[in-house]
Design a protein around this motif. Sequence first.
Motif, PDB file in Angstrom:
ATOM      1  N   UNK A  79       0.845  -1.189   0.000  1.00 16.96           N
ATOM      2  CA  UNK A  79       0.000   0.000   0.000  1.00 16.96           C
ATOM      3  C   UNK A  79       0.880   1.239   0.000  1.00 16.96           C
ATOM      4  N   UNK A  80       0.590   2.165  -0.925  1.00 12.61           N
ATOM      5  CA  UNK A  80       1.276   3.445  -1.003  1.00 12.61           C
ATOM      6  C   UNK A  80       0.210   4.511  -1.209  1.00 12.61           C
ATOM      7  N   UNK A 139       8.300   5.262   2.217  1.00 10.69           N
ATOM      8  CA  UNK A 139       8.767   6.538   1.703  1.00 10.69           C
ATOM      9  C   UNK A 139       8.107   6.937   0.399  1.00 10.69           C
ATOM     10  N   UNK A 140       6.815   6.608   0.228  1.00 16.05           N
ATOM     11  CA  UNK A 140       6.024   6.925  -0.976  1.00 16.05           C
ATOM     12  C   UNK A 140       6.558   6.251  -2.232  1.00 16.05           C
ATOM     13  N   UNK A 141       7.270   5.125  -2.074  1.00 12.31           N
ATOM     14  CA  UNK A 141       7.784   4.382  -3.227  1.00 12.31           C
ATOM     15  C   UNK A 141       7.496   2.903  -3.045  1.00 12.31           C
ATOM     16  N   UNK A 142       7.442   2.176  -4.174  1.00  9.24           N
ATOM     17  CA  UNK A 142       7.201   0.740  -4.184  1.00  9.24           C
ATOM     18  C   UNK A 142       8.515   0.028  -4.467  1.00  9.24           C
ATOM     19  N   UNK A 149       3.716   4.013   8.102  1.00 14.69           N
ATOM     20  CA  UNK A 149       4.361   5.287   7.786  1.00 14.69           C
ATOM     21  C   UNK A 149       5.628   5.031   6.995  1.00 14.69           C
ATOM     22  N   UNK A 150       6.743   5.531   7.491  1.00 12.94           N
ATOM     23  CA  UNK A 150       8.034   5.327   6.829  1.00 12.94           C
ATOM     24  C   UNK A 150       8.916   4.372   7.615  1.00 12.94           C
ATOM     25  N   UNK A 151       8.299   3.540   8.447  1.00 12.44           N
ATOM     26  CA  UNK A 151       9.066   2.608   9.277  1.00 12.44           C
ATOM     27  C   UNK A 151       8.675   1.172   8.949  1.00 12.44           C
ATOM     28  N   UNK A 152       9.695   0.347   8.650  1.00  8.87           N
ATOM     29  CA  UNK A 152       9.505  -1.072   8.373  1.00  8.87           C
ATOM     30  C   UNK A 152       9.751  -1.843   9.670  1.00  8.87           C
ATOM     31  N   UNK A 153       8.803  -2.692  10.057  1.00  5.18           N
ATOM     32  CA  UNK A 153       8.931  -3.500  11.264  1.00  5.18           C
ATOM     33  C   UNK A 153       9.251  -4.933  10.885  1.00  5.18           C
TER      34      UNK A 153
END
Length: 160
Positions: free
Chosen positions: A39-40, A91-94, A133-137
Amino acid sequence: MIGGDEPSSSEVSVLDCRFNTWREAPRMREERSSSASSVIDGKIYVAGGCEDVNSENWVEVFDPKNQTWGNVTNPGTETHPGASVVSFGIGRKLYILGAEKEVVYDPDEASWNPIGLDADLVCAGSLFSGVIGDVMFLWIDGDFMWYDSKVKVMEAVVWR
């Protein structure tokens, strides 16, 4: 959208978590098996899993507000990561990771590029659990970690 070894249908079901209900969404343009989705900006990108890796529908994007599917340009054979992929939006990218190649799609510019990121993000992306958001868990070998794409730092939680 993620299937087994046999091609799935192009049918899509949507879970509305607010009301705990399922509904049918418009069909994808391509039947898929073992596809990846991300999802973006509120849109759902589905990549790979096609019998024809050169299909113009190799990546599709679903806009839940308009209930429509659209095409994303195929990254092309020279940068194509293959049929089976892992994807994540950050970060708004795929970002799409394949067995041999990794590429990034910028929806604002409608362009594909090779991933020129540090090894931590590529490694994390192949193991990731989710993005907020901009964080990968991540959950790796019993350790909870996260990667912050804005400051490009990976941290681990120390369990006590």
